[in-house]
Structure formats: C-alpha cells, structure tokens
Scaffold this motif. Structure first.
Motif, PDB file in Angstrom:
ATOM      1  N   LEU A 128       1.808   4.981 -15.821  1.00 58.69           N
ATOM      2  CA  LEU A 128       2.279   4.463 -17.099  1.00 58.69           C
ATOM      3  C   LEU A 128       3.258   5.463 -17.710  1.00 58.69           C
ATOM      4  N   SER A 129       4.287   4.952 -18.367  1.00 60.22           N
ATOM      5  CA  SER A 129       5.330   5.826 -18.913  1.00 60.22           C
ATOM      6  C   SER A 129       4.869   6.613 -20.131  1.00 60.22           C
ATOM      7  N   HIS A 130       3.796   6.170 -20.779  1.00 59.65           N
ATOM      8  CA  HIS A 130       3.282   6.848 -21.978  1.00 59.65           C
ATOM      9  C   HIS A 130       1.913   6.288 -22.287  1.00 59.65           C
ATOM     10  N   ASP A 131       1.240   6.855 -23.296  1.00 61.99           N
ATOM     11  CA  ASP A 131      -0.063   6.333 -23.668  1.00 61.99           C
ATOM     12  C   ASP A 131       0.077   5.326 -24.804  1.00 61.99           C
ATOM     13  N   ALA A 132      -1.002   4.607 -25.073  1.00 61.40           N
ATOM     14  CA  ALA A 132      -0.952   3.505 -26.030  1.00 61.40           C
ATOM     15  C   ALA A 132      -0.794   3.974 -27.473  1.00 61.40           C
ATOM     16  N   LYS A 133      -0.971   5.258 -27.732  1.00 61.82           N
ATOM     17  CA  LYS A 133      -0.888   5.760 -29.101  1.00 61.82           C
ATOM     18  C   LYS A 133       0.521   6.160 -29.500  1.00 61.82           C
ATOM     19  N   GLU A 141       3.367  -7.038 -30.915  1.00 59.56           N
ATOM     20  CA  GLU A 141       4.141  -6.967 -29.679  1.00 59.56           C
ATOM     21  C   GLU A 141       3.615  -5.925 -28.706  1.00 59.56           C
ATOM     22  N   ASN A 142       3.454  -4.686 -29.164  1.00 57.41           N
ATOM     23  CA  ASN A 142       3.028  -3.629 -28.254  1.00 57.41           C
ATOM     24  C   ASN A 142       1.604  -3.841 -27.746  1.00 57.41           C
ATOM     25  N   ALA A 143       0.731  -4.387 -28.588  1.00 57.89           N
ATOM     26  CA  ALA A 143      -0.639  -4.668 -28.133  1.00 57.89           C
ATOM     27  C   ALA A 143      -0.620  -5.705 -27.013  1.00 57.89           C
ATOM     28  N   ILE A 144       0.212  -6.723 -27.158  1.00 59.81           N
ATOM     29  CA  ILE A 144       0.340  -7.751 -26.126  1.00 59.81           C
ATOM     30  C   ILE A 144       0.894  -7.153 -24.837  1.00 59.81           C
ATOM     31  N   LEU A 145       1.929  -6.322 -24.966  1.00 59.11           N
ATOM     32  CA  LEU A 145       2.557  -5.746 -23.780  1.00 59.11           C
ATOM     33  C   LEU A 145       1.661  -4.726 -23.093  1.00 59.11           C
ATOM     34  N   TRP A 146       0.865  -3.998 -23.869  1.00 52.97           N
ATOM     35  CA  TRP A 146      -0.073  -3.052 -23.261  1.00 52.97           C
ATOM     36  C   TRP A 146      -1.156  -3.793 -22.483  1.00 52.97           C
ATOM     37  N   ASP A 147      -1.616  -4.919 -23.015  1.00 57.74           N
ATOM     38  CA  ASP A 147      -2.600  -5.712 -22.286  1.00 57.74           C
ATOM     39  C   ASP A 147      -1.989  -6.277 -21.005  1.00 57.74           C
ATOM     40  N   LEU A 148      -0.733  -6.736 -21.098  1.00 57.32           N
ATOM     41  CA  LEU A 148      -0.038  -7.225 -19.911  1.00 57.32           C
ATOM     42  C   LEU A 148       0.111  -6.114 -18.880  1.00 57.32           C
ATOM     43  N   ALA A 149       0.439  -4.904 -19.348  1.00 56.00           N
ATOM     44  CA  ALA A 149       0.585  -3.764 -18.441  1.00 56.00           C
ATOM     45  C   ALA A 149      -0.738  -3.443 -17.745  1.00 56.00           C
ATOM     46  N   ALA A 150      -1.843  -3.530 -18.489  1.00 57.11           N
ATOM     47  CA  ALA A 150      -3.151  -3.251 -17.904  1.00 57.11           C
ATOM     48  C   ALA A 150      -3.496  -4.267 -16.819  1.00 57.11           C
ATOM     49  N   ARG A 151      -3.171  -5.535 -17.070  1.00 56.79           N
ATOM     50  CA  ARG A 151      -3.443  -6.570 -16.073  1.00 56.79           C
ATOM     51  C   ARG A 151      -2.571  -6.370 -14.826  1.00 56.79           C
ATOM     52  N   LEU A 152      -1.320  -5.993 -15.033  1.00 59.91           N
ATOM     53  CA  LEU A 152      -0.424  -5.735 -13.906  1.00 59.91           C
ATOM     54  C   LEU A 152      -0.882  -4.508 -13.125  1.00 59.91           C
ATOM     55  N   GLU A 153      -1.259  -3.459 -13.848  1.00 64.22           N
ATOM     56  CA  GLU A 153      -1.718  -2.239 -13.188  1.00 64.22           C
ATOM     57  C   GLU A 153      -2.955  -2.511 -12.346  1.00 64.22           C
ATOM     58  N   THR A 181       0.828  -1.207   0.000  1.00 63.14           N
ATOM     59  CA  THR A 181       0.000   0.000   0.000  1.00 63.14           C
ATOM     60  C   THR A 181       0.862   1.256   0.000  1.00 63.14           C
ATOM     61  N   GLY A 182       0.591   2.132  -0.964  1.00 63.54           N
ATOM     62  CA  GLY A 182       1.313   3.400  -1.054  1.00 63.54           C
ATOM     63  C   GLY A 182       2.590   3.356  -1.854  1.00 63.54           C
ATOM     64  N   LYS A 183       3.077   2.173  -2.216  1.00 66.91           N
ATOM     65  CA  LYS A 183       4.281   2.076  -3.046  1.00 66.91           C
ATOM     66  C   LYS A 183       3.969   2.612  -4.438  1.00 66.91           C
ATOM     67  N   ARG A 184       4.903   3.364  -5.008  1.00 61.37           N
ATOM     68  CA  ARG A 184       4.704   4.025  -6.300  1.00 61.37           C
ATOM     69  C   ARG A 184       5.506   3.299  -7.382  1.00 61.37           C
ATOM     70  N   ILE A 185       4.812   2.821  -8.405  1.00 58.65           N
ATOM     71  CA  ILE A 185       5.434   2.003  -9.445  1.00 58.65           C
ATOM     72  C   ILE A 185       5.135   2.598 -10.819  1.00 58.65           C
ATOM     73  N   LEU A 186       6.168   2.707 -11.638  1.00 56.56           N
ATOM     74  CA  LEU A 186       5.991   3.126 -13.024  1.00 56.56           C
ATOM     75  C   LEU A 186       6.055   1.880 -13.904  1.00 56.56           C
ATOM     76  N   ILE A 187       5.003   1.640 -14.672  1.00 54.03           N
ATOM     77  CA  ILE A 187       4.947   0.519 -15.611  1.00 54.03           C
ATOM     78  C   ILE A 187       5.238   1.054 -16.999  1.00 54.03           C
ATOM     79  N   ASP A 188       6.203   0.443 -17.663  1.00 53.70           N
ATOM     80  CA  ASP A 188       6.673   0.941 -18.960  1.00 53.70           C
ATOM     81  C   ASP A 188       6.502  -0.148 -20.024  1.00 53.70           C
ATOM     82  N   PRO A 189       5.353  -0.151 -20.731  1.00 55.53           N
ATOM     83  CA  PRO A 189       5.119  -1.205 -21.719  1.00 55.53           C
ATOM     84  C   PRO A 189       5.614  -0.842 -23.119  1.00 55.53           C
ATOM     85  N   GLY A 190       6.058  -1.851 -23.857  1.00 58.82           N
ATOM     86  CA  GLY A 190       6.371  -1.656 -25.274  1.00 58.82           C
ATOM     87  C   GLY A 190       7.825  -1.361 -25.556  1.00 58.82           C
ATOM     88  N   ASP A 191       8.190  -1.552 -26.822  1.00 64.30           N
ATOM     89  CA  ASP A 191       9.551  -1.370 -27.289  1.00 64.30           C
ATOM     90  C   ASP A 191       9.606  -0.214 -28.274  1.00 64.30           C
TER      91      ASP A 191
END
Length: 393
Positions: free
Chosen positions: A236-241, A212-224, A195-205
């Motif tokens: 998130l480090s950036h948006d999906a677009k 690849e990026n669609a798979i990683l974005w879905d993985l990021a959403a599940r992790l988030e 609780t309260g830990k701050r995490i940046l998730i960075d999906p995609g290459d």
C-alpha cells in the motif's frame, strides 16, 4: 504558487498570457491594446495601476487559451492555472538549444527541449526510456554514450558542440518505440502466472469528498485480499490515517520497486450528472506512452464496465505527475463519480466494490496472459483465476 483564473489580473497573468501567445494559443494583447482598453473599467487604465490592460488580464480569451493548452497537454481542463498547468506552460516554452541541458539529481531539468533531445537519442538508438521530458539518469547515460561514440567529451551535458553533432545526423531506428518493446518483453519474460508479481495499490485522493477515501480504502482491501490469494506481493502506498500528496505517492512507488502501480480514485465534477468509469495512463503529445499502462488501463476499463454496467468513459493518455514520474507502469482508475448520486450509491454497496476488485484482478491477469488462453471480457471468475494459478485454500 498563486492560482490564477478568469477575472484575475497582474504581472503573473501577464506571464501566463505571454507563454500562451508564444505557443500561438493567444493573440498578443499588446497588438490590440486600443480595441480592448475601452471595455475595461476606467481605473484599470490609470497610470497608477501596477499592471497594464489588457495584456495582464485573465479574460475570456485567456481562459479559452488555457483550456486549449490543458487539453493539448493531457491536463485537467478547468481553465485554472495552478502548479501543474503553470509548470507545463513553462516546460512547453523551452526549445532545444535555448539552454544547456544536464543531469541534476536533486532537481531534474524538465521541458520540451529535454523531450526533443530524448526523441533524437531514441531515433539514433541510444535512449530506451519514455520520452517524458525529464532529464534523469537514463537520459544522462544515453547522452554520454552518444558523445563517446561520436568523439565528443562524454560528460552527459547537452551543450553547443553536442547540439551541432546531433543536427548533422539522421535517424537510425524507425518503426517502433524501444521503450515499448522493452516493456512488453519484460511482461512476456515474467510469465503468465501472477505468483510473485509485485503490485503497489494506491487508494484515495489528495482532496477527498465525503466518504470517498473510506470507500476507496475498502476497495483497496478487497483488491489486496484477492491479489494475495493469487500469490501476488502487494503493498500500500500509505496508511489509512494519512492523505499524502501525489509526490509522496511517487516517492513510495519508486522506492518499492514494484512491477505495477494501481491508483484507485473517484471522479469529481461540478455538474452532478457526470458519471461513469475512466482509466488513465501516461502518454504525451510527443507520441510517447506507456504501452503496458495503456494495455492494463484498457483491460481494467472493459472488465469494470462489463461487470457493473457503469457508463464507459474510456481510457485516456495523461501527463499527470503520478503517471509521468514513476519508474513502473501506472494506471489511475476513476471508479465512478463520487459527485454523482447513482455512482456514489453504487460504490457504497460492498457487492459492487467486490465486483470492481475482481475486475481489476482479472484485468491484471489478462495483461500477463498477453492474449493466450484468454476468456471473453466479464466472464473470467475469481475461482477460475485461482485454479489457473494452482492456488489452493
């Protein structure tokens, strides 16, 4: 910059050969010019040529030397001299004392000379950061403190007088990295709860292949989703677009002021037989590495392998910029090879992505537990984790 590879020639190749020769990885071609010139096409030895064989030819010996250097410096071993390899070659050519070192905010100085300075200041008890070869504000402050204590002008500039002073002194601190101690103490003080830990998730290459990026974005959403359920603050480090560069991702990470950054990627390789999961953390040939990054990479690696049965390609120290230039511990996860049919099929399965997301979350929990009340690898469930966090819903 110009990308150089096997078969290229010209003045840029001559510079690369000189840098490699300076490190003892390549014999100076000019010393054996006669023995090689006869094997080159006749036109290359013409007086009209703008380059001089063989010292300006990217031949097989040069290719082997580049690969050896890349392996030594924790870079991708492909024999190609692009921006990352060229920058590392230039940095490796600097020796402490060959130039004046100072703090430049817009364009920090980098090189092996900076790393040597950091190591000396660390051994004397002044520098507590990573020995990363980047002359940043922490190095500047440490050098200024040293200069003040030893009666030098406290300007944070490493010039002749400071160098002479450093050379006269021995080592004060031994038996561990102050940076590692600080990293571990920070985690210990933050407690075992997520609780309260701050995490940046960075999906995609930067150069995605297929889905690849669609798979990683879905993985990021599940992790988030799982991290949020556990009470963590996720970003998130950036948006999906967009497909930002690593430099863009680094800027976002450093501005976000998070505790950890987890970069989700897949492996690429020309041979489609390459497969498996690998983890990467910051580490250098100077013996400096991120302790928390290494620990987290290890936890994630073991959890994913235990839960998915994918090939264990282990964890590795690397000097990639996304690991080196961020202010927090960073782990890059290559969750299978998108260029391998079996791995790609597995990653296309939502159930497998669910399993990987749960594995990453449990690994983060293990990091903060620091060995206390732990469970065997692969057995800690999401429900158990939520119960431990006292989260309801």
């Amino acid at each position: 910059m110009q990308v150089l590879r096997l078969g290229d020639h010209g003045s840029a190749v001559a510079e690369i050969r000189a840098l490699l020769a300076g490190r003892g990885l390549l014999v100076d071609a000019s010393a054996s010019n006669g023995s090689h010139a006869s094997s080159l096409p006749a036109q290359t030895s013409s007086a009209q040529s703008p380059w001089s064989p063989p010292d300006a030819v990217f031949d097989e010996a040069c290719d082997r030397a580049v690969r050896a250097f890349q392996q030594e410096r924790g870079l991708i071993v492909d024999g190609i001299v692009g921006y990352a390899t060229y920058t590392a070659l230039r940095e490796a050519s600097y020796r402490l004392g060959a130039r004046i070192l100072l703090y430049r905010l817009a364009a920090p100085m980098t090189g092996d000379d900076v790393a040597t300075l950091q190591s000396r200041l660390q051994n004397l008890g002044y520098y507590h950061g990573l020995v990363d070869g980047i002359f940043g504000d922490v190095t500047h402050t440490a050098l200024g403190s040293y200069q003040t204590e030893y009666g030098l002008q406290s300007d944070g500039i490493c010039g002749p007088s400071t160098l002479r002073s450093l050379e006269r002194l021995g080592t004060r601190v031994t038996g561990g990295s102050p940076h590692a101690i600080r990293e571990e103490e920070y985690v210990r003080k933050s407690g075992p709860q997520l609780t309260g830990k701050r995490i940046l998730i960075d999906p995609g290459d930067e150069a995605p292949i297929g889905d690849e990026n669609a798979i990683l974005w879905d993985l990021a959403a599940r992790l988030e989703g799982r991290m949020s359920a556990a009470g963590m603050e996720t970003f998130l480090s950036h948006d999906a677009k967009t497909v930002p560069t690593d430099d863009d991702r680094i800027r976002v990470a450093n501005l976000a002021d998070v505790d950890l950054m987890i970069s989700l990627r897949t492996g690429h390789y020309a041979n489609e037989k390459a497969n498996g999961v690998a983890g990467f953390y910051f580490g250098t040939t100077h013996g400096s590495y991120s302790t928390i990054g290494r620990n987290l990479a290890g936890y994630i690696q073991r959890e994913i392998v235990a839960r998915t049965g994918m090939l264990d390609c282990r964890t590795h120290a690397r000097t990639w910029n996304i690991l080196r230039s961020t202010r927090m511990p960073v782990v890059v996860i290559e969750a299978g090879y998108i260029t391998n049919t079996r791995d790609a099929d597995a990653l296309s399965n939502p159930d497998v992505r669910d399993t990987i997301a749960e594995a990453v979350l449990v690994a983060v929990k293990r990091l903060y537990l620091m060995g206390e009340n732990d469970r065997p690898t692969g057995t800690y469930t999401f429900a158990e984790l939520l119960e431990a966090e006292h989260v309801t819903g």
